[in-house]
Scaffold this active site. Structure first.
Site, PDB file in Angstrom:
ATOM      1  N   CYS A 117      12.649  -4.577  -8.283  1.00  0.00           N
ATOM      2  CA  CYS A 117      11.365  -4.157  -7.715  1.00  0.00           C
ATOM      3  C   CYS A 117      11.264  -2.639  -7.730  1.00  0.00           C
ATOM      4  O   CYS A 117      12.128  -1.943  -7.207  1.00  0.00           O
ATOM      5  CB  CYS A 117      11.243  -4.690  -6.285  1.00  0.00           C
ATOM      6  SG  CYS A 117       9.876  -3.954  -5.383  1.00  0.00           S
ATOM      7  N   CYS A 172      11.251  -1.143  -3.969  1.00  0.00           N
ATOM      8  CA  CYS A 172      12.386  -1.255  -3.047  1.00  0.00           C
ATOM      9  C   CYS A 172      13.156   0.082  -2.967  1.00  0.00           C
ATOM     10  O   CYS A 172      13.210   0.832  -3.949  1.00  0.00           O
ATOM     11  CB  CYS A 172      13.330  -2.380  -3.489  1.00  0.00           C
ATOM     12  SG  CYS A 172      12.838  -4.017  -2.889  1.00  0.00           S
ATOM     13  N   ASN A 228       0.890   7.365  -7.303  1.00  0.00           N
ATOM     14  CA  ASN A 228       0.968   6.264  -8.262  1.00  0.00           C
ATOM     15  C   ASN A 228       1.351   6.788  -9.646  1.00  0.00           C
ATOM     16  O   ASN A 228       0.751   7.743 -10.149  1.00  0.00           O
ATOM     17  CB  ASN A 228      -0.401   5.556  -8.332  1.00  0.00           C
ATOM     18  CG  ASN A 228      -0.318   4.213  -9.034  1.00  0.00           C
ATOM     19  OD1 ASN A 228       0.396   4.057 -10.022  1.00  0.00           O
ATOM     20  ND2 ASN A 228      -1.046   3.244  -8.512  1.00  0.00           N
ATOM     21  N   HIS A 238      11.610  -6.114   1.125  1.00  0.00           N
ATOM     22  CA  HIS A 238      10.851  -6.702   0.025  1.00  0.00           C
ATOM     23  C   HIS A 238      10.166  -8.017   0.436  1.00  0.00           C
ATOM     24  O   HIS A 238       9.137  -8.395  -0.123  1.00  0.00           O
ATOM     25  CB  HIS A 238      11.811  -6.963  -1.144  1.00  0.00           C
ATOM     26  CG  HIS A 238      11.153  -7.447  -2.391  1.00  0.00           C
ATOM     27  ND1 HIS A 238      10.524  -6.591  -3.267  1.00  0.00           N
ATOM     28  CD2 HIS A 238      11.007  -8.691  -2.913  1.00  0.00           C
ATOM     29  CE1 HIS A 238      10.029  -7.297  -4.289  1.00  0.00           C
ATOM     30  NE2 HIS A 238      10.315  -8.564  -4.090  1.00  0.00           N
ATOM     31  N   ASN A 272      -4.165  -4.872  -1.618  1.00  0.00           N
ATOM     32  CA  ASN A 272      -4.393  -6.077  -2.419  1.00  0.00           C
ATOM     33  C   ASN A 272      -3.201  -6.969  -2.192  1.00  0.00           C
ATOM     34  O   ASN A 272      -2.088  -6.577  -2.531  1.00  0.00           O
ATOM     35  CB  ASN A 272      -4.406  -5.715  -3.906  1.00  0.00           C
ATOM     36  CG  ASN A 272      -5.790  -5.638  -4.456  1.00  0.00           C
ATOM     37  OD1 ASN A 272      -6.749  -6.043  -3.807  1.00  0.00           O
ATOM     38  ND2 ASN A 272      -5.903  -5.109  -5.652  1.00  0.00           N
ATOM     39  N   SER A 311       0.509  -7.319  -8.475  1.00  0.00           N
ATOM     40  CA  SER A 311       1.621  -7.630  -9.364  1.00  0.00           C
ATOM     41  C   SER A 311       2.968  -7.639  -8.638  1.00  0.00           C
ATOM     42  O   SER A 311       3.952  -8.121  -9.176  1.00  0.00           O
ATOM     43  CB  SER A 311       1.659  -6.606 -10.494  1.00  0.00           C
ATOM     44  OG  SER A 311       1.569  -5.298  -9.955  1.00  0.00           O
ATOM     45  N   HIS A 337       6.202  -6.928  -2.879  1.00  0.00           N
ATOM     46  CA  HIS A 337       6.689  -5.942  -1.897  1.00  0.00           C
ATOM     47  C   HIS A 337       5.501  -5.442  -1.058  1.00  0.00           C
ATOM     48  O   HIS A 337       4.476  -5.056  -1.630  1.00  0.00           O
ATOM     49  CB  HIS A 337       7.370  -4.776  -2.627  1.00  0.00           C
ATOM     50  CG  HIS A 337       8.184  -3.914  -1.709  1.00  0.00           C
ATOM     51  ND1 HIS A 337       9.547  -3.850  -1.760  1.00  0.00           N
ATOM     52  CD2 HIS A 337       7.803  -3.107  -0.677  1.00  0.00           C
ATOM     53  CE1 HIS A 337       9.984  -3.034  -0.814  1.00  0.00           C
ATOM     54  NE2 HIS A 337       8.941  -2.567  -0.150  1.00  0.00           N
ATOM     55  N   HIS A 368       2.861  -3.449   0.313  1.00  0.00           N
ATOM     56  CA  HIS A 368       2.391  -2.091   0.035  1.00  0.00           C
ATOM     57  C   HIS A 368       0.880  -2.064  -0.084  1.00  0.00           C
ATOM     58  O   HIS A 368       0.235  -3.091  -0.295  1.00  0.00           O
ATOM     59  CB  HIS A 368       3.012  -1.564  -1.265  1.00  0.00           C
ATOM     60  CG  HIS A 368       2.478  -2.225  -2.512  1.00  0.00           C
ATOM     61  ND1 HIS A 368       2.823  -3.493  -2.889  1.00  0.00           N
ATOM     62  CD2 HIS A 368       1.607  -1.778  -3.460  1.00  0.00           C
ATOM     63  CE1 HIS A 368       2.198  -3.810  -4.017  1.00  0.00           C
ATOM     64  NE2 HIS A 368       1.453  -2.784  -4.394  1.00  0.00           N
ATOM     65  N   GLN A 424      -2.609   0.882  -1.108  1.00  0.00           N
ATOM     66  CA  GLN A 424      -2.952   2.041  -1.927  1.00  0.00           C
ATOM     67  C   GLN A 424      -3.952   2.933  -1.212  1.00  0.00           C
ATOM     68  O   GLN A 424      -4.671   2.481  -0.325  1.00  0.00           O
ATOM     69  CB  GLN A 424      -3.567   1.571  -3.248  1.00  0.00           C
ATOM     70  CG  GLN A 424      -2.655   0.642  -4.030  1.00  0.00           C
ATOM     71  CD  GLN A 424      -3.237   0.348  -5.404  1.00  0.00           C
ATOM     72  OE1 GLN A 424      -3.609   1.257  -6.131  1.00  0.00           O
ATOM     73  NE2 GLN A 424      -3.314  -0.914  -5.741  1.00  0.00           N
ATOM     74  N   GLU A 455     -23.389   2.147   3.022  1.00  0.00           N
ATOM     75  CA  GLU A 455     -23.091   1.950   4.447  1.00  0.00           C
ATOM     76  C   GLU A 455     -23.440   3.189   5.272  1.00  0.00           C
ATOM     77  O   GLU A 455     -23.889   3.082   6.407  1.00  0.00           O
ATOM     78  CB  GLU A 455     -21.613   1.614   4.636  1.00  0.00           C
ATOM     79  CG  GLU A 455     -21.251   0.236   4.102  1.00  0.00           C
ATOM     80  CD  GLU A 455     -19.880  -0.237   4.592  1.00  0.00           C
ATOM     81  OE1 GLU A 455     -19.199   0.539   5.296  1.00  0.00           O
ATOM     82  OE2 GLU A 455     -19.500  -1.369   4.264  1.00  0.00           O
ATOM     83  N   VAL A 495     -19.329 -16.738  -9.562  1.00  0.00           N
ATOM     84  CA  VAL A 495     -19.799 -16.906 -10.940  1.00  0.00           C
ATOM     85  C   VAL A 495     -21.250 -17.368 -10.941  1.00  0.00           C
ATOM     86  O   VAL A 495     -21.831 -17.608  -9.888  1.00  0.00           O
ATOM     87  CB  VAL A 495     -18.933 -17.941 -11.711  1.00  0.00           C
ATOM     88  CG1 VAL A 495     -17.511 -17.430 -11.888  1.00  0.00           C
ATOM     89  CG2 VAL A 495     -18.920 -19.275 -10.978  1.00  0.00           C
TER      90      VAL A 495
HETATM   91 ZN   LIG Z   1     -17.720  -1.268   5.305  1.00  0.00          ZN
HETATM   92 ZN   LIG Z   2      10.635  -4.545  -3.280  1.00  0.00          ZN
END
Ligand SMILES: [Zn+2]
Ligand SMILES: [Zn+2]
Length: 348
Positions: free
Chosen positions: A52, A55, A77, A115, A155, A163, A166, A168, A170, A184, A316
């Site tokens: 990973c 980690c 990143n 992890h 996410n 993907s 672990h 995390h 962003q 907004e 959709v």
């Molecule tokens: Zn909002």
């Molecule tokens: Zn990890």
């Protein structure tokens, strides 16, 4: 116009934050449905994974080596979508072909060295460290020239395209204010001018009184399935005080945020007895030079699951071309989430 029963008849509901409509078809909730079966999510099961890139102590794809971190860990990143050194420029051939340079930064926040954990499996104390890290990062990025908005998000789960299991999130910092936030801000500004009170402030009062869409609450925060929810189990996390960004949270409120994040993510996991996938993120004031008395700190949870750990909702057809649509009513989704135990099913 006559009142009709929201739980029975097709209708559309208005989202006052985004100024968009959503179609609700509660009568379809019982229709037979052969949904998509997703492969079982492979979650991290060991506290450390030598392969990973998040980690502690491991080497990332870019060649950098992670420190032996013990709490949270933040880094730029290695494959950032935005770069701070982007040269300024514009292309405008006619009014139909317009492009502008976009400088920015993309940060990665590891929530824990472990992890195998998720927010739902972390203690309030451990989540509090994540909250403090978010506050620090927001302040740091907000203080930089050319950063006008800071988007903190997570996410979770392979179903959401994440993907790595672990734990995390962003943070993307932009030179411009993205459209979602712009909508907004405009809606909250107009509401404040018209009513002399905050849009989400008034909405929260209303939901705390009615209680039918309330999922859970503590002294600092409440979580509701918003009246205008699009995703089946979408929720909105709102601070009780009208503050505009995370660093404005008082000590007890930071603790409250950690507690309510644990609450909602445990309920999500308990719903289908799975590590519940979602995209979640905070909306905060833009980091321009203006003051933003209209802006009210909140977070959106957008989970894709519909009726089991493997059946997800698709956006959709009509939804891509016209407007989003949902079958189970926000009220019944809230009731389901509210009645779930607040102890994780793996600990029960
Ligand atoms: Zn909002
Ligand atoms: Zn990890």
């Amino acid at each position: 116009m006559e009142q009709f029963e929201l739980g029975v008849h097709p209708h559309r509901r208005f989202n006052p934050l985004s100024q968009e409509w959503v179609l609700v078809s509660p009568h379809r909730a019982q229709r037979p449905w052969q949904g998509q079966v997703e492969p079982t999510l492979s979650e991290g099961s060991l506290p450390f994974d030598p392969n990973c890139y998040l980690c502690p102590g491991n080497t990332r794809a870019g060649g950098a080596k992670n420190p032996e971190y013990k709490s949270t860990f933040v880094f730029d990143n290695d494959f950032a979508a935005l770069r701070p050194d982007t040269p300024a420029g514009e292309l405008q051939e006619t009014e139909l072909l317009l492009a502008r340079s976009e400088a920015g930064q993309c940060r990665v926040v590891c929530f824990s060295p472990r992890h195998d954990l998720t927010l739902a499996r972390m203690s309030v104390k451990e989540i509090r460290s994540v909250v403090d890290t978010w506050c620090e990062e927001f302040s740091k990025l907000a203080g930089q020239a050319n950063v006008r908005s800071v988007q903190i998000f997570e996410n979770r789960g392979a179903m959401m395209g994440c993907s790595n299991p672990h734990p995390h999130g962003q943070i993307w910092a932009n030179e411009s204010v993205p459209d979602e936030l712009t909508r907004e801000i405009a809606a909250q500004k107009i509401y404040l001018q018209r009513n002399n009170s905050g849009l989400l402030e008034d909405y929260l009062h209303l939901e705390l009184e009615k209680k039918e869409r309330l999922v859970c609450a503590n002294d600092g925060f409440a979580v509701v399935v918003p009246f205008w929810a699009v995703w089946p189990y979408e929720t909105l996390l709102i601070s009780r005080r009208r503050i505009a960004c995370l660093p404005e949270l008082r000590d007890a409120e930071r603790e409250g945020l950690a507690g309510i994040l644990r609450q909602i993510t445990i309920r999500y996991d308990n719903l289908f007895k799975t590590s519940f996938p979602y995209t979640m993120g905070f909306h905060q004031r833009p980091t321009d030079d203006a003051s933003h008395p209209e802006f009210h700190l909140h977070a959106h949870f957008f989970p894709p699951l519909l009726r089991s750990a493997t059946i997800k909702k698709f956006m959709v057809g009509y939804e891509m071309l016209a407007m989003p649509q949902r079958d189970i009513s926000p009220e019944s989704a809230a009731e389901q989430l509210r009645q779930l135990p607040d102890i994780h099913y793996l600990d029960a």
